[in-house]
Design a protein around this motif. Structure first.
Motif, PDB file in Angstrom:
ATOM      1  N   ALA A  43       0.814  -1.219   0.000  1.00 31.55           N
ATOM      2  CA  ALA A  43       0.000   0.000   0.000  1.00 31.55           C
ATOM      3  C   ALA A  43       0.844   1.265   0.000  1.00 31.55           C
ATOM      4  CB  ALA A  43      -0.937   0.000   1.210  1.00 31.55           C
ATOM      5  N   LEU A  44       2.050   1.200   0.575  1.00 26.85           N
ATOM      6  CA  LEU A  44       2.928   2.370   0.628  1.00 26.85           C
ATOM      7  C   LEU A  44       4.193   2.174  -0.212  1.00 26.85           C
ATOM      8  CD1 LEU A  44       2.685   3.367   4.421  1.00 26.85           C
ATOM      9  CD2 LEU A  44       1.522   4.420   2.465  1.00 26.85           C
ATOM     10  N   ALA A  45       4.132   1.251  -1.147  1.00 29.12           N
ATOM     11  CA  ALA A  45       5.291   1.028  -2.018  1.00 29.12           C
ATOM     12  C   ALA A  45       5.616   2.306  -2.780  1.00 29.12           C
ATOM     13  CB  ALA A  45       5.000  -0.105  -2.993  1.00 29.12           C
ATOM     14  N   GLY A  46       6.886   2.658  -2.838  1.00 29.87           N
ATOM     15  CA  GLY A  46       7.312   3.861  -3.532  1.00 29.87           C
ATOM     16  C   GLY A  46       7.234   5.117  -2.688  1.00 29.87           C
ATOM     17  N   ARG A  47       6.715   5.016  -1.470  1.00 33.06           N
ATOM     18  CA  ARG A  47       6.605   6.168  -0.584  1.00 33.06           C
ATOM     19  C   ARG A  47       7.774   6.168   0.412  1.00 33.06           C
ATOM     20  NH1 ARG A  47       1.759   9.452  -1.539  1.00 33.06           N
ATOM     21  NH2 ARG A  47       0.075   8.043  -2.112  1.00 33.06           N
ATOM     22  N   ALA A  49       6.757   0.835   2.577  1.00 32.16           N
ATOM     23  CA  ALA A  49       7.393   2.146   2.517  1.00 32.16           C
ATOM     24  C   ALA A  49       8.878   2.044   2.825  1.00 32.16           C
ATOM     25  CB  ALA A  49       6.734   3.106   3.512  1.00 32.16           C
ATOM     26  N   THR A  50       9.632   3.045   2.375  1.00 36.11           N
ATOM     27  CA  THR A  50      10.981   3.274   2.870  1.00 36.11           C
ATOM     28  C   THR A  50      10.847   4.129   4.117  1.00 36.11           C
ATOM     29  OG1 THR A  50      11.967   3.170   0.667  1.00 36.11           O
ATOM     30  CG2 THR A  50      13.225   4.314   2.380  1.00 36.11           C
ATOM     31  N   VAL A  51      11.414   3.661   5.227  1.00 35.79           N
ATOM     32  CA  VAL A  51      11.176   4.297   6.521  1.00 35.79           C
ATOM     33  C   VAL A  51      12.454   4.940   7.045  1.00 35.79           C
ATOM     34  CG1 VAL A  51      10.319   4.003   8.866  1.00 35.79           C
ATOM     35  CG2 VAL A  51       9.410   2.581   7.018  1.00 35.79           C
ATOM     36  N   VAL A  52      12.348   6.247   7.299  1.00 36.11           N
ATOM     37  CA  VAL A  52      13.408   7.010   7.954  1.00 36.11           C
ATOM     38  C   VAL A  52      12.868   7.439   9.311  1.00 36.11           C
ATOM     39  CG1 VAL A  52      14.972   8.981   7.766  1.00 36.11           C
ATOM     40  CG2 VAL A  52      14.057   7.910   5.682  1.00 36.11           C
ATOM     41  N   THR A  53      13.711   7.434  10.321  1.00 34.28           N
ATOM     42  CA  THR A  53      13.242   7.878  11.635  1.00 34.28           C
ATOM     43  C   THR A  53      14.295   8.724  12.319  1.00 34.28           C
ATOM     44  OG1 THR A  53      12.208   7.142  13.713  1.00 34.28           O
ATOM     45  CG2 THR A  53      14.074   5.870  12.916  1.00 34.28           C
ATOM     46  N   THR A  54      13.837   9.616  13.191  1.00 37.84           N
ATOM     47  CA  THR A  54      14.738  10.444  13.980  1.00 37.84           C
ATOM     48  C   THR A  54      14.662  10.030  15.436  1.00 37.84           C
ATOM     49  OG1 THR A  54      13.002  12.125  14.191  1.00 37.84           O
ATOM     50  CG2 THR A  54      14.640  12.445  12.455  1.00 37.84           C
ATOM     51  N   ALA A  91      13.321   0.311  10.971  1.00 34.23           N
ATOM     52  CA  ALA A  91      13.585   1.512  10.176  1.00 34.23           C
ATOM     53  C   ALA A  91      14.765   1.269   9.233  1.00 34.23           C
ATOM     54  CB  ALA A  91      13.869   2.694  11.093  1.00 34.23           C
ATOM     55  N   HIS A  92      14.623   1.714   7.990  1.00 30.41           N
ATOM     56  CA  HIS A  92      15.719   1.568   7.027  1.00 30.41           C
ATOM     57  C   HIS A  92      16.868   2.515   7.338  1.00 30.41           C
ATOM     58  CE1 HIS A  92      12.187   0.090   4.668  1.00 30.41           C
ATOM     59  NE2 HIS A  92      13.064  -0.789   4.235  1.00 30.41           N
ATOM     60  N   HIS A  93      16.535   3.711   7.805  1.00 30.06           N
ATOM     61  CA  HIS A  93      17.544   4.732   8.095  1.00 30.06           C
ATOM     62  C   HIS A  93      17.199   5.395   9.418  1.00 30.06           C
ATOM     63  CE1 HIS A  93      18.776   4.302   3.888  1.00 30.06           C
ATOM     64  NE2 HIS A  93      17.500   4.440   3.564  1.00 30.06           N
ATOM     65  N   VAL A  94      18.174   5.480  10.323  1.00 26.78           N
ATOM     66  CA  VAL A  94      17.974   6.090  11.629  1.00 26.78           C
ATOM     67  C   VAL A  94      18.885   7.306  11.742  1.00 26.78           C
ATOM     68  CG1 VAL A  94      18.041   5.752  14.126  1.00 26.78           C
ATOM     69  CG2 VAL A  94      17.429   3.836  12.623  1.00 26.78           C
ATOM     70  N   VAL A  95      18.300   8.461  12.068  1.00 23.33           N
ATOM     71  CA  VAL A  95      19.032   9.719  12.143  1.00 23.33           C
ATOM     72  C   VAL A  95      18.986  10.241  13.574  1.00 23.33           C
ATOM     73  CG1 VAL A  95      19.131  12.111  11.349  1.00 23.33           C
ATOM     74  CG2 VAL A  95      18.483  10.283   9.749  1.00 23.33           C
ATOM     75  N   ARG A 152      17.903  14.145   3.632  1.00 24.37           N
ATOM     76  CA  ARG A 152      17.909  14.419   2.191  1.00 24.37           C
ATOM     77  C   ARG A 152      18.905  13.522   1.466  1.00 24.37           C
ATOM     78  NH1 ARG A 152      14.112  16.945  -1.027  1.00 24.37           N
ATOM     79  NH2 ARG A 152      13.108  18.632   0.137  1.00 24.37           N
ATOM     80  N   ARG A 153      19.934  13.090   2.168  1.00 25.65           N
ATOM     81  CA  ARG A 153      20.921  12.194   1.539  1.00 25.65           C
ATOM     82  C   ARG A 153      20.282  10.852   1.211  1.00 25.65           C
ATOM     83  NH1 ARG A 153      24.528  11.944   5.429  1.00 25.65           N
ATOM     84  NH2 ARG A 153      25.402  13.951   4.822  1.00 25.65           N
ATOM     85  N   VAL A 154      19.417  10.345   2.111  1.00 25.67           N
ATOM     86  CA  VAL A 154      18.785   9.044   1.872  1.00 25.67           C
ATOM     87  C   VAL A 154      17.453   9.191   1.138  1.00 25.67           C
ATOM     88  CG1 VAL A 154      19.935   8.025   3.853  1.00 25.67           C
ATOM     89  CG2 VAL A 154      17.643   8.988   4.136  1.00 25.67           C
ATOM     90  N   ALA A 155      16.900  10.426   1.125  1.00 26.37           N
ATOM     91  CA  ALA A 155      15.643  10.688   0.412  1.00 26.37           C
ATOM     92  C   ALA A 155      15.805  11.979  -0.380  1.00 26.37           C
ATOM     93  CB  ALA A 155      14.485  10.792   1.395  1.00 26.37           C
ATOM     94  N   PRO A 156      16.590  11.938  -1.462  1.00 27.07           N
ATOM     95  CA  PRO A 156      16.913  13.167  -2.203  1.00 27.07           C
ATOM     96  C   PRO A 156      15.692  13.885  -2.774  1.00 27.07           C
ATOM     97  CG  PRO A 156      17.654  11.208  -3.390  1.00 27.07           C
ATOM     98  CD  PRO A 156      17.274  10.761  -2.025  1.00 27.07           C
ATOM     99  N   CYS A 157      14.618  13.161  -3.033  1.00 26.70           N
ATOM    100  CA  CYS A 157      13.398  13.799  -3.546  1.00 26.70           C
ATOM    101  C   CYS A 157      12.478  14.256  -2.424  1.00 26.70           C
ATOM    102  CB  CYS A 157      12.657  12.830  -4.473  1.00 26.70           C
ATOM    103  SG  CYS A 157      13.579  12.404  -5.961  1.00 26.70           S
TER     104      CYS A 157
END
Length: 349
Positions: free
Chosen positions: A159-163, A187-192, A207-211, A223-228
């Motif tokens: 349902a969230l593919a590409g998001r 989804a691709t998941v980024v978290t802080t 989470a794919h990316h943890v900040v 922005r480095r992991v999600a340039p768009c």
């Protein structure tokens, strides 16, 4: 039966352990023998509300898990012996889950698969339904129950593919549920997070990316992991994170705000960037979400649970913090103090 009650609002000290009669279910209701009662931030906030309790005597806590003990007339889909998870037991009702038996409408007791622990069941409710609503506001349309068909967004694999989803505070209960549900939905998941301990928990949640926002430039790293840019922010601290959210949102992105931690209850939006980016801020309060939307969320969360996509424990990024029923006040105090993990009260076996 043993129950925790309060008759006046205030600090955790207003909670008292008392004996009450075992209630009987009416038509359309079930009685659940409570095994675990969960404590959410809204539970202590309702208890502390200076306007006073809505009912003369209140049993706190919305969520929990247990076993159906008896059913009222007209209940066909649940039977005594069914394991269930409970949601919103005390919303506009005096009887929450901090008691040995609770009677509630049958739709608020949802069957729990045999292989799923009571800990998972108790941790669903408010956090999982809130996370679901936050993750589906991108695709919701008509939300008024009086207008006919609801445009409630749904979650399922793909349902969230590409998001790309940014979850603020990925080590919290809602953040943890949002990470796990977003992963399940593709989804691709980024978290802080605020430090290494919470970073480890968010990574364990999936989470794919943890900040770590206290180290370096969080916006640059995102922005480095999600340039768009990110399509959706699941936001717990909209005032504190305002600049960060505006810096990383993709065009037509949405911020789903479910709490206002770490700042005043007002946020001043710069309309230029918001309008230029076609951005949207969407408020989320699970208790007042329209009925059709909420029931859709219950179905989707149940599907995620059955698929093994919602887990608890240190290995799933959500440590369990346990208290016995007689220490319910300490459980409330722990949540109010910002305990890391899911606080649960052990009510029965």
């Amino acid at each position: 039966m043993r129950a925790i009650i309060y008759t006046e609002t205030g600090g955790p000290e207003v909670l008292r352990l008392v004996e009450r009669p075992v209630p009987e279910p009416g038509p359309g209701e079930v009685r659940v023998r409570v095994v675990l009662s969960a404590v959410n931030p809204s539970d202590w906030k309702f208890r502390a509300d200076e306007s006073g309790p809505t009912f003369p005597e209140v049993v706190p806590n919305q969520d929990g898990s247990g076993v159906v003990d008896a059913v009222g007339a007209g209940v066909d889909d649940l039977r005594p012996g069914d394991r269930v998870w409970i949601w919103e037991a005390a919303w506009q009702r005096p009887d929450g889950t901090a008691q040995e038996f609770v009677v509630l409408p049958a739709r608020q007791a949802v069957r729990l698969p045999a292989e799923v622990s009571f800990e998972v069941g108790a941790a669903l409710g408010v956090p999982a339904l809130t996370a679901h609503r936050c993750l589906t506001v991108l695709d919701s349309t008509v939300l008024d129950n009086t207008v006919g068909e609801s445009g409630a967004g749904r979650l399922a694999p793909g349902a969230l593919a590409g998001r790309t989803v940014l979850v603020a505070g990925g080590a919290g209960a809602v953040g943890n549920a949002a990470i796990q549900l977003a992963r399940w939905a593709g989804a691709t998941v980024v978290t802080t997070v605020s430090g290494p301990e919470k970073a480890a928990l968010a990574a364990s949640a999936g989470a794919h990316h943890v900040v770590n926002y206290r180290e370096g430039d969080a916006a640059e790293e995102i922005r480095r992991v999600a340039p768009c840019g990110v399509d959706l922010v699941v936001e717990v601290a909209p005032v504190v994170n305002l600049d960060l959210d505006l810096a990383v949102l993709a065009p037509a992105g949405t911020v789903a705000v479910y709490a206002v931690d770490g700042g005043p209850p007002e946020v001043l939006l710069p309309l230029g960037p918001v309008a230029a980016g076609n951005l949207r801020y969407q408020g989320v309060l699970v208790y007042t979400v329209p009925e059709a939307v909420k029931l859709a969320a219950v179905e989707d969360v149940s599907a995620a649970v059955a698929a093994g996509a919602l887990r608890v424990g240190e290995e799933a990024g959500l440590p369990i913090v346990r208290f016995p029923l007689e220490r319910a006040a300490d459980a409330h105090a722990a949540v109010e103090a910002g305990a890391v993990g899911k606080v649960i009260i052990e009510v029965g076996a």
